[in-house]
Scaffold this motif. Structure first.
Motif, PDB file in Angstrom:
ATOM      1  N   GLN A  99       0.819  -1.188   0.022  1.00 13.62           N
ATOM      2  CA  GLN A  99       0.310  -0.219   0.108  1.00 13.62           C
ATOM      3  C   GLN A  99       1.011   1.534  -0.320  1.00 13.62           C
ATOM      4  N   SER A 100       1.882   0.946   0.964  1.00 15.98           N
ATOM      5  CA  SER A 100       2.594   2.201   1.195  1.00 15.98           C
ATOM      6  C   SER A 100       3.758   2.382  -0.594  1.00 15.98           C
ATOM      7  N   LYS A 101       3.604   1.764  -1.072  1.00 14.47           N
ATOM      8  CA  LYS A 101       4.080   2.252  -2.497  1.00 14.47           C
ATOM      9  C   LYS A 101       3.528   1.642  -3.677  1.00 14.47           C
ATOM     10  N   GLY A 102       2.713   1.830  -3.104  1.00 13.48           N
ATOM     11  CA  GLY A 102       1.184   1.776  -4.517  1.00 13.48           C
ATOM     12  C   GLY A 102       0.633   0.533  -5.124  1.00 13.48           C
ATOM     13  N   TYR A 103       1.332  -0.242  -5.043  1.00 11.36           N
ATOM     14  CA  TYR A 103       0.888  -1.504  -5.454  1.00 11.36           C
ATOM     15  C   TYR A 103      -0.616  -2.105  -5.463  1.00 11.36           C
ATOM     16  N   TYR A 104      -0.919  -1.992  -4.234  1.00 10.88           N
ATOM     17  CA  TYR A 104      -2.310  -1.929  -3.737  1.00 10.88           C
ATOM     18  C   TYR A 104      -3.429  -0.977  -3.624  1.00 10.88           C
ATOM     19  N   LYS A 105      -4.321  -1.224  -4.206  1.00 10.34           N
ATOM     20  CA  LYS A 105      -4.802  -0.011  -3.684  1.00 10.34           C
ATOM     21  C   LYS A 105      -6.962  -1.326  -3.099  1.00 10.34           C
ATOM     22  N   PRO A 106      -6.442  -0.514  -1.711  1.00  9.15           N
ATOM     23  CA  PRO A 106      -7.661  -1.522  -1.230  1.00  9.15           C
ATOM     24  C   PRO A 106      -9.163  -0.422  -1.727  1.00  9.15           C
ATOM     25  N   ALA A 107     -10.682  -1.703  -1.615  1.00  9.61           N
ATOM     26  CA  ALA A 107     -11.626  -1.179  -2.122  1.00  9.61           C
ATOM     27  C   ALA A 107     -11.580   0.124  -1.510  1.00  9.61           C
ATOM     28  N   GLU A 108     -13.248   1.031  -1.905  1.00  5.37           N
ATOM     29  CA  GLU A 108     -13.366   2.098  -1.034  1.00  5.37           C
ATOM     30  C   GLU A 108     -14.131   1.706  -0.684  1.00  5.37           C
ATOM     31  N   GLN A 109     -13.892   2.588   0.935  1.00  6.58           N
ATOM     32  CA  GLN A 109     -14.504   2.479   2.126  1.00  6.58           C
ATOM     33  C   GLN A 109     -16.459   2.422   2.174  1.00  6.58           C
ATOM     34  N   ALA A 110     -17.557   1.201   2.476  1.00  2.00           N
ATOM     35  CA  ALA A 110     -18.767   1.331   2.657  1.00  2.00           C
ATOM     36  C   ALA A 110     -19.289   2.937   2.842  1.00  2.00           C
ATOM     37  N   THR A 111     -20.818   2.693   2.712  1.00  2.33           N
ATOM     38  CA  THR A 111     -21.057   4.228   3.407  1.00  2.33           C
ATOM     39  C   THR A 111     -21.926   3.400   4.938  1.00  2.33           C
TER      40      THR A 111
END
Length: 81
Positions: free
Chosen positions: A56-68
């Motif tokens: 995540q810190s290197k931009g290799y992995y983008k988590p899904a958007e948080q649910a509302t």
């Protein structure tokens, strides 16, 4: 193979490994064996999270958007029915 591909491959492999450990744990009757596998699973989870943070810190992995909050409430309602 570049670093991003390797990290994501390891993350995916670890995710599958965790599923396998969970399956074995639920089907194991011997408490000593069960405890040992739980410990291995816990170590695997820690490794996975550390690698995820690096990715995540290197931009290799983008988590899904948080649910509302509305989406969380909707899923909770559906699961309670």
């Amino acid at each position: 193979m570049d670093e991003k591909t390797m990290v994501n491959d390891i993350l995916n492999g670890t995710k599958e490994e965790l599923k396998t450990y969970q399956g074995v744990i639920t089907e194991t009757d011997n408490m000593q064996l069960r405890s040992t596998i739980q410990q291995i699973r816990n170590e695997c989870e820690s490794f996975q999270y550390e690698l995820y943070r690096v990715a995540q810190s290197k931009g290799y992995y983008k988590p899904a958007e948080q649910a509302t909050p509305q989406q969380v409430t909707q899923v909770k309602t559906e699961l309670e029915q």
